[in-house]
Write a protein that holds these residues in place. Sequence first.
Motif, PDB file in Angstrom:
ATOM      1  N   MET A 141      -6.699  32.554  33.053  1.00  0.00           N
ATOM      2  CA  MET A 141      -5.888  31.347  32.983  1.00  0.00           C
ATOM      3  C   MET A 141      -6.449  30.327  33.947  1.00  0.00           C
ATOM      4  O   MET A 141      -7.082  30.674  34.923  1.00  0.00           O
ATOM      5  N   ASP A 142      -6.194  29.037  33.677  1.00  0.00           N
ATOM      6  CA  ASP A 142      -6.577  27.976  34.581  1.00  0.00           C
ATOM      7  C   ASP A 142      -5.346  27.486  35.320  1.00  0.00           C
ATOM      8  O   ASP A 142      -4.296  27.316  34.738  1.00  0.00           O
ATOM      9  N   ILE A 171     -13.458  25.817  38.250  1.00  0.00           N
ATOM     10  CA  ILE A 171     -13.951  24.700  37.436  1.00  0.00           C
ATOM     11  C   ILE A 171     -13.696  23.373  38.136  1.00  0.00           C
ATOM     12  O   ILE A 171     -12.637  23.178  38.741  1.00  0.00           O
ATOM     13  N   VAL A 172     -14.659  22.465  38.049  1.00  0.00           N
ATOM     14  CA  VAL A 172     -14.440  21.072  38.431  1.00  0.00           C
ATOM     15  C   VAL A 172     -14.670  20.221  37.192  1.00  0.00           C
ATOM     16  O   VAL A 172     -15.507  20.535  36.349  1.00  0.00           O
ATOM     17  N   MET A 191     -13.654  10.320  39.231  1.00  0.00           N
ATOM     18  CA  MET A 191     -12.651  11.158  39.872  1.00  0.00           C
ATOM     19  C   MET A 191     -12.996  12.624  39.624  1.00  0.00           C
ATOM     20  O   MET A 191     -13.356  13.002  38.512  1.00  0.00           O
ATOM     21  N   MET A 192     -12.897  13.428  40.672  1.00  0.00           N
ATOM     22  CA  MET A 192     -13.129  14.858  40.540  1.00  0.00           C
ATOM     23  C   MET A 192     -11.818  15.600  40.717  1.00  0.00           C
ATOM     24  O   MET A 192     -11.055  15.314  41.633  1.00  0.00           O
ATOM     25  N   LYS A 193     -11.574  16.555  39.809  1.00  0.00           N
ATOM     26  CA  LYS A 193     -10.413  17.425  39.897  1.00  0.00           C
ATOM     27  C   LYS A 193     -10.895  18.859  39.883  1.00  0.00           C
ATOM     28  O   LYS A 193     -11.909  19.170  39.273  1.00  0.00           O
ATOM     29  N   ALA A 194     -10.144  19.730  40.556  1.00  0.00           N
ATOM     30  CA  ALA A 194     -10.519  21.140  40.664  1.00  0.00           C
ATOM     31  C   ALA A 194      -9.481  22.023  40.008  1.00  0.00           C
ATOM     32  O   ALA A 194      -8.286  21.741  40.054  1.00  0.00           O
ATOM     33  N   TYR A 195      -9.962  23.110  39.427  1.00  0.00           N
ATOM     34  CA  TYR A 195      -9.116  24.078  38.748  1.00  0.00           C
ATOM     35  C   TYR A 195      -9.580  25.469  39.156  1.00  0.00           C
ATOM     36  O   TYR A 195     -10.770  25.754  39.145  1.00  0.00           O
ATOM     37  N   SER A 196      -8.631  26.315  39.473  1.00  0.00           N
ATOM     38  CA  SER A 196      -8.967  27.667  39.882  1.00  0.00           C
ATOM     39  C   SER A 196      -8.753  28.611  38.709  1.00  0.00           C
ATOM     40  O   SER A 196      -7.723  28.557  38.046  1.00  0.00           O
ATOM     41  N   LYS A 197      -9.717  29.460  38.460  1.00  0.00           N
ATOM     42  CA  LYS A 197      -9.598  30.444  37.403  1.00  0.00           C
ATOM     43  C   LYS A 197      -9.122  31.736  38.074  1.00  0.00           C
ATOM     44  O   LYS A 197      -9.690  32.177  39.048  1.00  0.00           O
TER      45      LYS A 197
END
Length: 155
Positions: A5-6, A124-125, A142-148
């Motif tokens: 999941m993200d 993921i970015v 713009m940079m956003k971060a997502y954790s797997k």
Amino acid sequence: MTEGMDLNLALYSGIGAEGAGSAAGRIYSFGHPCPRCPDVNKVKSGPEDQLLWKELSRSDIKDSHGVYIQRGDEYRVPRTNFPFFDETMQSKLMHFHRGNKYYLRGKWWKEFAVDDKKLQEGDIVRIFGLRCQSCEELRGLMMKAYSKFYTLIVD
């Protein structure tokens, strides 16, 4: 059973029909008027403005080079350096380095990735374009971060 999941690590969630963490229809104050539209100091970003999606490797996190952009994906990122922002619209010092390898570099990367977001290999970015609200010319990134992460479901 294990499922991937993200999790959106942005300060606001943006969950809707577009999915978690999209930049769907967001309007941001930019601070500087657009050169083409002097009365406009707002930028917008939506899912169609996603320029790059990158699953982070170990070297993206541990090495000081920054984020490696694979050959073939470099065309997705503008050739000129635009101002970089995080999801709170705080300006960050980043630039694209073109040489034998293509990197997104800057002192801010380590602070953003390691200290603030605690990113790890496989996270993921996403990089979104920020466009003038009026003429839609690209004004920033713009940079956003997502954790797997993985959860274990017990039946």
